[in-house]
Design an enzyme around this catalytic site. Structure first.
Site, PDB file in Angstrom:
ATOM      1  CB  CYS A 194      -0.914  -0.039   1.234  1.00 26.58           C
ATOM      2  SG  CYS A 194      -1.662   1.538   1.636  1.00 26.58           S
TER       3      CYS A 194
ATOM      4  CB  VAL B  95      -3.859  -0.239   5.808  1.00 28.59           C
ATOM      5  CG1 VAL B  95      -4.270  -1.415   6.669  1.00 28.59           C
ATOM      6  CG2 VAL B  95      -3.681  -0.672   4.367  1.00 28.59           C
TER       7      VAL B  95
END
Length: 199
Positions: free
Chosen positions: A10, A50
């Site tokens: 990410c 997240v």
């Protein structure tokens, strides 16, 4: 002790990991499997994404908010400008990055071929526009490494992975990217999956 719930591919989580390593603090990183998210993630972040930072009873989400909190809580080295005018300009830059660059990441990673191709062109053109800055200065805000460099670094790291080719006139931007990638905190913040994104 701070705990960061982070996705190992990410780009937003990578931003937070870079800041934590730049600050040289004690923290724990919990890798979240983005294909199989733990149930408590949705309790911590209503958007079920997240990164999430937990420190005692404080729970924060959204990378830029997390990073500004860390920067204010642990002011050395300072990553946001001390001057209110410069800080406001930096926040405007961060907003521009989200709108002009990172808003296309989802289409590149998960969109149809035509949506991904269109997103690649947008990212390429927007990066090419900012490349001339680096003919005159070392980092985004002059010669001091700042939160703006943290914010853009994960995208620059993924250019090859995202199949985005920059034109010759962006050569200064690519040299700038190498400066970012050689920082010890950047290297320490990389996950094995991120390392594998570049040959």
């Amino acid at each position: 002790m701070m705990t960061l719930y982070s996705g190992n591919t990410c780009p937003y989580s990578q931003r937070c990991r870079i800041v934590l390593f730049e600050k040289g603090m004690d923290f724990e990183v919990i890798d979240v499997d983005l294909q199989n998210k733990p149930e408590d993630l949705a309790l911590m972040n209503p958007y079920n994404r997240v990164p999430v930072l937990v420190e005692r009873d404080l729970v924060l989400y959204e990378a830029n908010i997390i990073n500004e909190y860390i920067d204010e809580r642990f002011p050395h080295p300072q990553l946001m400008p001390a001057d209110p005018v410069m800080r406001a300009r930096a926040r405007l830059f961060l907003f521009t990055f989200e709108q002009d660059l990172f808003s296309h990441v989802n289409a590149i990673e998960h969109g149809s071929k035509s949506a991904a191709d269109k997103a690649r062109i947008m990212v390429r053109d927007n990066l090419t526009q900012i490349a001339p800055i680096f003919a005159k200065q070392k980092f985004m805000l002059n010669d001091e490494f700042s939160m703006l460099d943290v914010a853009i670094a994960p995208l620059l790291w993924r250019l090859e992975h995202y199949d985005i080719q920059l034109p010759k006139q962006a050569v200064n931007l690519l040299k700038y990217a190498e400066r970012l990638f050689s920082r010890p905190a950047f290297i320490d913040a990389l996950t094995p999956n991120e390392k594998a994104m570049r040959k």
